[in-house]
Design an enzyme around this catalytic site. Structure first.
Site, short mmCIF file in Angstrom:
data_model
loop_
_atom_site.label_atom_id
_atom_site.label_comp_id
_atom_site.label_asym_id
_atom_site.label_seq_id
_atom_site.Cartn_x
_atom_site.Cartn_y
_atom_site.Cartn_z
N SER A 137 -11.37 0.68 4.06
CA SER A 137 -11.07 1.19 3.00
C SER A 137 -11.92 0.85 1.77
O SER A 137 -11.91 -0.35 1.71
CB SER A 137 -9.38 1.35 2.52
OG SER A 137 -8.94 0.15 2.50
N GLN A 146 -5.31 -9.21 5.71
CA GLN A 146 -5.29 -7.83 6.79
C GLN A 146 -6.51 -7.60 7.52
O GLN A 146 -6.48 -6.88 8.52
CB GLN A 146 -5.03 -6.72 5.81
CG GLN A 146 -3.79 -6.76 4.99
CD GLN A 146 -3.52 -5.57 4.37
OE1 GLN A 146 -4.19 -4.48 4.45
NE2 GLN A 146 -2.65 -5.64 3.28
N ARG A 184 -19.95 8.96 0.69
CA ARG A 184 -21.27 8.73 1.03
C ARG A 184 -21.82 9.64 2.00
O ARG A 184 -21.69 9.48 3.00
CB ARG A 184 -21.47 7.19 1.45
CG ARG A 184 -20.89 6.30 0.46
CD ARG A 184 -21.63 4.66 0.78
NE ARG A 184 -20.61 4.33 1.84
CZ ARG A 184 -19.58 3.76 2.10
NH1 ARG A 184 -18.97 3.59 0.73
NH2 ARG A 184 -19.01 3.47 3.09
N CYS A 206 0.76 -1.26 0.07
CA CYS A 206 -0.31 -0.02 -0.18
C CYS A 206 0.72 1.31 -0.17
O CYS A 206 0.19 2.38 -0.28
CB CYS A 206 -0.93 0.05 1.11
SG CYS A 206 -1.98 -1.44 1.17
N CYS A 260 0.14 2.10 6.52
CA CYS A 260 0.42 0.70 6.86
C CYS A 260 0.62 -0.13 5.71
O CYS A 260 -0.18 0.25 4.64
CB CYS A 260 -0.56 0.21 7.80
SG CYS A 260 -2.24 0.26 7.10
#
Length: 381
Positions: free
Chosen positions: A235, A149, A208, A89, A366
């Site tokens: 996410s 994860q 949203r 990431c 992370c």
């Protein structure tokens, strides 16, 4: 001491999975942001020494060194090389770090860093589908843990005594902040319009509005039956790209460019690969120590919202109030296009620092496998 500075930063709007960006090839989206960032900076592409590009799912549309093909698709001189980076990431944050290191070393003078991920085309888990990425020795060492994860996020929530309400409250705040940022024009200067098969894309798709603890309560846990982590406080799977110009003050003077920020320091650390998502804590501590700064010197923090427990555990451990963390919302609201997220966060943070006159900003991510990056920028001018 030599210095590295950032002269420009731009990002595409973040698209939802199978959203407006899904009809755009990863190479073409990369090429678009490459041309946009040099155009805004006033840099001739012929001045570029290298393109360092983050990408995680390096198969299919994103295979075969996408950095090189993005530069070619942009129409840049074919003498310009490119290299593709995968630190999970944190790939495009690492791309910026590598670019800054090249400039600081004197080996290169102007590097474009950033990244892309089109998760509509290369789905999450696509690499695992074609083979075992860890190998039997790694699995044996860690008792056949599947390196999931989500399970790690659940473990962090338990360790820090984070409740479902805590996580959902943070997730709702992410959407609220992102909506307020969009409405207030905070994203306007950092975005580039992208032409898609369905028309021009000008806005992030993931926000949203009206998300609340109550609306999130209807969602079922995603990883364990009685868990607290679910799709709404994790996410979003997304498409996106971003790019930054990394160079020297001398090049800026020669090209008559006004640099935006100084690259103050950057680190990468490893942590527990099973707990996996806590390495931003030691990464933050290390980069602050290297930069000779304290927590209170930092005006804004970007802590990637891979899962809500990550920034919450980070903030509780380091004693950072949430008012300084992800003030424009994060990946829960806006999305997490893996290989692009580091550059997207840095672009967002840099523009926020400019808008608010914040001297120091710190970004940390992370990463799968238990690593993390942390980078500090210092606003100039």
């Amino acid at each position: 001491m030599p210095e590295a500075v950032i002269a420009e930063a731009v990002r595409a709007p973040i698209g939802k999975r199978r959203g407006a960006l899904s009809g755009v090839h990863a190479v073409d989206l990369s090429a678009h942001v490459l041309n946009e960032v040099v155009g805004r900076a006033g840099v001739d592409p012929a001045e570029v020494d290298d393109v360092v590009w983050g990408c995680v799912g390096q198969i299919g549309d994103q295979s075969s060194n996408i950095a090189r093909f993005a530069a070619l698709a942009a129409g840049w001189p074919d003498t310009i090389p490119g290299v593709t980076v995968n630190r999970a990431c944190g790939s495009s944050q690492q791309a910026v770090d590598f670019a800054a290191q090249a400039v600081l070393s004197g080996r290169q003078q102007l590097v474009i860093a950033g990244g892309v991920e089109m998760m509509s085309a290369v789905p999450l888990g696509a690499v695992r589908a074609v083979g075992l990425p860890y190998g039997p020795a790694v699995l044996e060492r860690y008792d056949d843990f599947g390196f999931n994860q989500g399970i790690s996020a659940e473990a962090i929530a338990a360790r820090w005594a984070l409740t479902r309400h805590d996580l959902d409250e943070f997730a709702a705040m992410s959407h609220e902040r992102a909506a307020a940022a969009e409405d207030g024009g905070a994203f306007t200067a950092q975005l580039t319009t992208v032409a898609t098969p369905t028309g021009a894309m000008t806005r992030d798709e993931g926000i949203r509005r009206g998300t609340s603890v109550e609306t999130l309560a209807a969602l079922k846990p995603s990883f364990i039956a009685d868990g607290v982590v679910h799709a709404g406080n994790s996410s979003q799977i997304s498409d996106g790209a971003a790019a930054l110009v990394v160079t020297t003050p001398e090049i800026c003077r020669r090209l008559r460019i006004t640099p935006i920020a100084r690259y103050r320091d950057g680190v990468a650390v490893g942590g527990d690969p099973v707990e996996m998502l806590t390495a931003p804590i030691p990464a933050t501590e290390l980069v602050l120590k290297r930069a000779g700064l304290g927590i209170d010197d930092i005006g804004v923090f970007e802590v990637n919202e891979a899962f809500a427990p990550v920034p919450l555990a980070w903030s509780r451990t380091l004693g950072v109030e949430l008012t300084r963390v992800n003030p424009l919302g994060g990946a829960i609201a806006l999305g997490h296009p893996l290989g692009a997220s580091g550059a997207i966060l840095m672009t967002r943070m840099l523009h926020h620092m400019c808008d608010q006159g914040i001297r120091f900003g710190l970004q940390t991510m992370c990463e799968g496998g238990g690593t993390a990056n942390a980078t500090i920028l210092e606003l100039l001018g």
